[in-house]
Design a protein around this motif. Structure first.
Motif, mmCIF file in Angstrom:
data_model
loop_
_atom_site.group_PDB
_atom_site.id
_atom_site.type_symbol
_atom_site.label_atom_id
_atom_site.label_comp_id
_atom_site.label_asym_id
_atom_site.label_seq_id
_atom_site.Cartn_x
_atom_site.Cartn_y
_atom_site.Cartn_z
ATOM 1 N N LEU A 33 0.829 -1.209 0.000
ATOM 2 C CA LEU A 33 0.000 0.000 0.000
ATOM 3 C C LEU A 33 0.863 1.258 0.000
ATOM 4 C CD1 LEU A 33 -2.980 -0.588 2.450
ATOM 5 C CD2 LEU A 33 -3.052 -0.085 0.012
ATOM 6 N N GLY A 83 2.828 1.708 -3.201
ATOM 7 C CA GLY A 83 1.929 2.139 -4.271
ATOM 8 C C GLY A 83 1.644 3.628 -4.175
ATOM 9 N N VAL A 84 1.309 4.080 -2.958
ATOM 10 C CA VAL A 84 1.007 5.498 -2.778
ATOM 11 C C VAL A 84 2.247 6.346 -3.072
ATOM 12 C CG1 VAL A 84 0.309 7.252 -1.124
ATOM 13 C CG2 VAL A 84 -0.807 5.036 -1.108
ATOM 14 N N ILE A 113 4.935 5.686 -4.924
ATOM 15 C CA ILE A 113 5.284 5.715 -6.350
ATOM 16 C C ILE A 113 4.277 6.570 -7.118
ATOM 17 C CG2 ILE A 113 5.591 4.317 -8.436
ATOM 18 C CD1 ILE A 113 6.482 2.017 -6.648
ATOM 19 N N TYR A 114 2.992 6.391 -6.779
ATOM 20 C CA TYR A 114 1.970 7.190 -7.465
ATOM 21 C C TYR A 114 2.212 8.678 -7.251
ATOM 22 C CZ TYR A 114 -2.598 8.916 -8.918
ATOM 23 O OH TYR A 114 -3.597 9.587 -9.551
ATOM 24 N N PHE A 161 3.305 9.662 -10.862
ATOM 25 C CA PHE A 161 2.118 9.681 -11.713
ATOM 26 C C PHE A 161 1.103 10.771 -11.398
ATOM 27 C CE2 PHE A 161 3.795 5.405 -11.909
ATOM 28 C CZ PHE A 161 3.761 5.143 -13.267
ATOM 29 N N ILE A 208 -2.403 14.967 -0.644
ATOM 30 C CA ILE A 208 -2.527 13.553 -0.271
ATOM 31 C C ILE A 208 -1.428 13.162 0.717
ATOM 32 C CG2 ILE A 208 -2.363 11.182 -1.121
ATOM 33 C CD1 ILE A 208 -3.791 11.960 -3.570
ATOM 34 N N VAL A 242 -2.407 14.494 4.091
ATOM 35 C CA VAL A 242 -3.498 13.752 4.738
ATOM 36 C C VAL A 242 -2.978 12.439 5.318
ATOM 37 C CG1 VAL A 242 -5.572 12.418 4.235
ATOM 38 C CG2 VAL A 242 -5.411 14.776 3.467
ATOM 39 N N ILE A 243 -2.118 11.743 4.560
ATOM 40 C CA ILE A 243 -1.618 10.465 5.061
ATOM 41 C C ILE A 243 -0.675 10.685 6.239
ATOM 42 C CG2 ILE A 243 -0.267 8.424 4.457
ATOM 43 C CD1 ILE A 243 -1.552 8.510 1.758
ATOM 44 N N MET A 249 1.936 2.668 8.113
ATOM 45 C CA MET A 249 1.879 3.075 6.718
ATOM 46 C C MET A 249 2.392 4.505 6.475
ATOM 47 S SD MET A 249 -1.408 2.981 4.343
ATOM 48 C CE MET A 249 -1.913 4.451 5.198
ATOM 49 N N ARG A 258 5.287 4.433 -18.893
ATOM 50 C CA ARG A 258 5.548 5.187 -17.661
ATOM 51 C C ARG A 258 5.683 4.253 -16.466
ATOM 52 N NH1 ARG A 258 1.524 9.932 -16.814
ATOM 53 N NH2 ARG A 258 2.982 10.476 -15.165
ATOM 54 N N TRP A 259 4.883 3.172 -16.461
ATOM 55 C CA TRP A 259 5.006 2.219 -15.359
ATOM 56 C C TRP A 259 6.360 1.514 -15.389
ATOM 57 C CZ3 TRP A 259 4.121 0.484 -10.810
ATOM 58 C CH2 TRP A 259 4.453 -0.833 -10.490
ATOM 59 N N GLU A 260 6.784 1.106 -16.604
ATOM 60 C CA GLU A 260 8.076 0.421 -16.714
ATOM 61 C C GLU A 260 9.213 1.344 -16.293
ATOM 62 O OE1 GLU A 260 6.875 -2.607 -20.386
ATOM 63 O OE2 GLU A 260 7.782 -0.656 -20.794
#
Lengths: 281, 316
Positions: free
Chosen positions: B90, B93-94, B96-97, B101, B110, B113-114, B176, B205-207
Motif C-alpha cells: 500500500l 503504491g502510494v 510511487i503514485y 504519476f 494527499i 493527509v496520510i 503506513m 511510464r510504469w516500466e
C-alpha cells in the motif's frame, strides 16, 4: 504491436491499482475522524469540561481532571525537555563536526526509535521505584525524554538553514559568537524551532504507554505533580476498556478532545512558520 | 551596542554559551546510557535466574515465578510481520503514485493527509479498533477469510474478534504513514535522468517507474520498511487493546496472542513480586535492544541513499 499494446495496458492497470492504494490509505483517516465526531461530539457540553467523573454506573460527569492533568504533565515535560533538545540541537548545528555532535545526533536517532513503553519503564525505575509512589512528575520525565530527540533534530535542521552570510555579517560587525548565535542565527530560525517544539508537544500529548505506570491516572482533580494524576490519553484507555456503555461514550468524547488538542497544536506549528514567510513578503 | 562590550566579557559570554550548549549535548548520550544501565539493573534479578532460557521459555506464570518470553516474542514478530505484509504494498503504491504519476496539485494534499495518520495517538487507534474495526472483522472479514482461505491453518479455528490479525491490521494502518513518507523522500531523490533514459528507450511510464526509478532507490525503500518495522515492534496501546492478551503460540491468526510491549503495559502496575518486576524489565530490555538494532539498520540504509543531499532522509 500486440506486445506494445499489452505493455500499455499493463501500465494503465498498475496506475489504476496505485490509485486504489491511495483510496485505501486515506480511508482509515476519514473513517476514524468521522466516527470520533459521530460518537463523541454529542457528549461535549459544559459539564464535560468542568466536572470530574461520577461513580461508575451513574451517567454524567466530565473529564476536567484529565484536561488539567494533561496540561500539567505535558507542560512540565516541555519545561524539562525543550531546553535540552533546543540546546543540543544548536550545539549540533554550530559545531557540526565535533565528535560530541556526531554522537548526540546518532543517539537521538536511536532514542527516536525507542518504544515509548520502554521509556516508561525507565521513568518507573528512576522515579516511581525510588519514591515508592506514582506521580505526575514521573510521567513528565518520561514524556520529556521522548521529546528531546525530536526537538534536537528539528532545531538542528532549522539552524542549518540560516545562510552563512548572515552569521559572517554579524561577526564582521564585531558581535561575539554567542550573540551572533542567539540574536542573529537563532533569531532568524526561531519560527522553525517553535514549529518543531509544538509538533513534539503535540506528539507527546497523545502518548499513553509511558504514563501507565508513572502518572497512573486518577478519578479526582489533582494539581500536585507529586501525586498520581489523570491525563486525557489514560482516560481514553481506562474508559474504552471498561465494561459500561456510559464509559464508552466518555471515551469517545475524550478521544475527540484529545484529537482536537493534537490537531490544534499541529496547526499552530504550521502557522508559526507561515508567519515568518508572510512577514518577509 | 557591540562596541561597548569589553573584550574580556565577550570571551566570558562565549565560554558560558558554549558550556551551556555542551551540557545539553552531553545530556543526550548520558540519558541513553543511564536508560540502558537502569534497565540492566532492573532486569538483573531475572537475567541471573533465567538467563537466555527466558527467551525460549513458553510458560508465563507470575504466581509460580516462572517466566518465559517466547509467546511474547512470537506475538511481537508475527503482528509486525502482518503489518508489513499489508502496509508495504500500500505505502509503496502510494509513494510511487505520488512521485511519478499523480497530477502536481494533488501530491502535496494527499501526502499531508496520510501524514496526519501519524499524528493520531495510539490509544485513539485502539478505541476505534475495539468499537469499529473488531466488529467489522468479526462479522464480515474473518468469516469471509475462513470460507475462502480456510484450507490454510492461518485462517482456521474459532473467531473471537480480538486476535493477532486484528492487531496486525491496526499496526498496518499505523506504520503506513512512516513507510510512505520516507519512501516518497528517497524516490524524490532519484535523478530525473533515470526516468528520462528509460522513457527515451521506449519504456511505458510504469516500466520507467518500476525498472529505472524504484531500483535506484531500493536500499532507501528497504530502510523505510525497516523503520516501519521498528515502529510496529514497539507499538503498545492499540495492540494491547486488540490482540486479546493471551500467553500462547497459535497457528491461527484468528486466535488471541500477546506482545512484549503489551505485557509490560498490562502487568507492570499489577506486579507484586520483585521477580515479576524484574522479568517485565527484562522484557523491556530485550525489546529495547531489538528496536535499536532494527533502527540502526534502517538509518544506515536510508543514509546510504540520501547522503550528498542537503536535507537528508530523516523524514520522521
Amino acid at each position: 504491436m500486440n506486445r506494445l499494446g499489452w505493455r500499455r495496458w499493463k501500465s494503465r492497470v498498475m496506475v489504476g491499482l496505485m490509485m486504489v492504494a491511495v483510496v485505501v490509505a486515506v480511508a482509515p483517516l476519514v473513517m476514524i475522524l468521522a466516527t470520533l465526531v459521530a460518537r463523541g461530539a454529542g457528549s461535549l457540553n459544559l459539564a464535560f469540561f468542568t466536572q470530574i467523573p461520577v461513580p461508575a454506573g451513574e451517567t454524567g460527569g466530565g473529564v476536567a481532571h484529565a484536561i488539567v492533568g494533561t496540561l500539567l504533565i505535558v507542560g512540565t515535560a516541555a519545561l524539562l525537555g525543550l531546553p535540552i533538545g533546543i540546546g543540543a540541537g544548536i550545539y549540533c548545528a554550530e559545531y557540526p563536526t565535533a565528535r560530541l555532535a556526531v554522537v548526540a545526533r546518532f543517539v537521538a536517532d536511536v532514542m527516536n526509535g525507542t518504544p515509548s513503553i520502554v521509556v516508561g519503564v525507565f521513568a518507573w525505575t528512576l522515579i516511581v521505584d525510588v519514591q515508592k509512589h506514582f506521580s505526575g512528575l514521573a510521567g513528565s520525565a518520561a514524556l520529556a525524554m521522548l521529546m528531546v530527540p525530536m526537538v534536537l533534530r528539528t532545531t538542528e535542521e532549522m539552524v542549518r538553514l540560516v545562510p552563512h552570510s548572515l552569521r559572517e555579517a554579524a561577526l564582521a560587525l564585531g558581535y561575539p559568537r554567542w550573540r551572533t548565535s542567539l540574536s542573529v542565527v537563532v533569531r532568524t530560525c526561531l519560527p522553525g524551532i517553535v514549529t518543531g517544539s509544538l509538533l513534539a508537544i503535540a506528539r507527546i500529548a497523545g502518548e499513553t504507554a509511558p504514563l501507565l505506570f508513572t502518572a497512573l491516572g486518577s478519578q479526582f482533580m489533582s494539581r500536585d505533580l507529586d501525586q498520581p494524576m489523570a491525563a486525557l490519553p489514560l482516560t481514553v484507555f481506562t474508559y474504552a476498556t471498561g465494561p459500561y456503555d456510559d464509559w464508552h461514550r466518555i471515551a469517545w468524547a475524550t478521544a475527540l478532545v484529545l484529537i482536537l488538542v493534537v490537531l490544534v497544536l499541529s496547526l499552530l506549528a504550521r502557522l508559526a512558520t507561515r508567519q515568518r514567510f508572510g512577514s518577509r513578503g | 551596542m557591540p562596541g561597548e562590550v569589553p573584550l574580556r566579557g565577550r570571551n566570558l559570554g562565549d565560554l558560558a554559551f558554549k558550556t551551556l550548549l555542551t551540557i545539553a549535548a552531553i545530556a543526550i548520550p548520558a540519558l541513553l546510557a543511564f536508560l540502558v544501565w537502569e534497565l540492566y539493573l532492573g532486569s538483573k534479578l531475572a537475567i541471573e535466574r533465567y538467563g537466555l532460557g527466558f527467551i525460549s521459555g513458553t510458560n508465563w506464570d507470575p504466581v509460580a515465578e516462572e517466566f518465559g518470553a517466547l509467546p511474547l516474542i512470537f506475538g511481537t514478530l508475527t503482528s509486525a510481520a502482518i503489518a508489513l505484509v499489508i502496509a508495504v504494498p500500500l505505502s509503496l503504491g502510494v509513494a510511487i503514485y505520488l512521485t511519478e504519476f499523480a497530477p502536481k496539485w494533488i501530491r502535496q494534499p494527499i501526502a499531508f493527509v496520510i501524514e496526519l495518520l501519524a499524528a493520531i495517538p495510539s490509544v485513539v487507534y485502539g478505541l476505534w479498533g475495539i468499537f469499529v474495526l473488531i466488529p467489522l472483522l468479526r462479522t464480515a472479514v474473518f468469516p469471509f477469510l475462513r470460507d475462502t482461505l480456510g484450507f490454510l491453518p492461518l485462517f482456521q479455528g474459532p473467531i473471537y474478534g480480538n486476535s493477532m490479525l486484528a492487531a496486525g491490521i491496526i499496526l498496518a494502518i499505523m506504520v503506513m504513514p512512516y513507510i510512505m513518507s520516507v519512501s516518497r523522500e528517497v524516490l524524490l531523490a532519484v535523478p530525473t535522468s533515470q526516468r528520462e533514459a528509460a522513457l527515451g528507450l521506449g519504456a511505458t511510464r510504469w516500466e520507467a517507474a518500476w525498472t529505472a526509478v524504484v531500483p535506484y532507490a531500493r536500499s532507501g525503500i528497504l530502510g523505510a520498511i525497516i523503520l516501519g518495522l521498528g515502529r510496529a515492534l514497539g507499538e503498545t496501546m492499540a495492540v494491547t487493546m486488540l490482540i486479546g492478551n493471551r500467553h500462547e503460540i497459535a497457528a491461527s491468526l484468528f486466535a488471541p496472542g500477546y506482545t512484549m510491549a503489551a505485557v509490560i503495559a498490562n502487568e507492570f502496575t499489577e506486579a507484586a513480586t520483585d521477580i515479576h518486576f524484574s522479568a517485565l524489565t527484562y522484557v523491556a530490555f530485550t525489546l529495547f535492544f531489538v528496536t535499536v538494532l532494527v533502527n540502526a539498520a534502517a538509518r544506515l540504509l536510508i543514509w546510504r541513499v540520501s547522503r550528498g543531499r542537503p536535507s537528508g532522509g530523516q523524514g520522521v
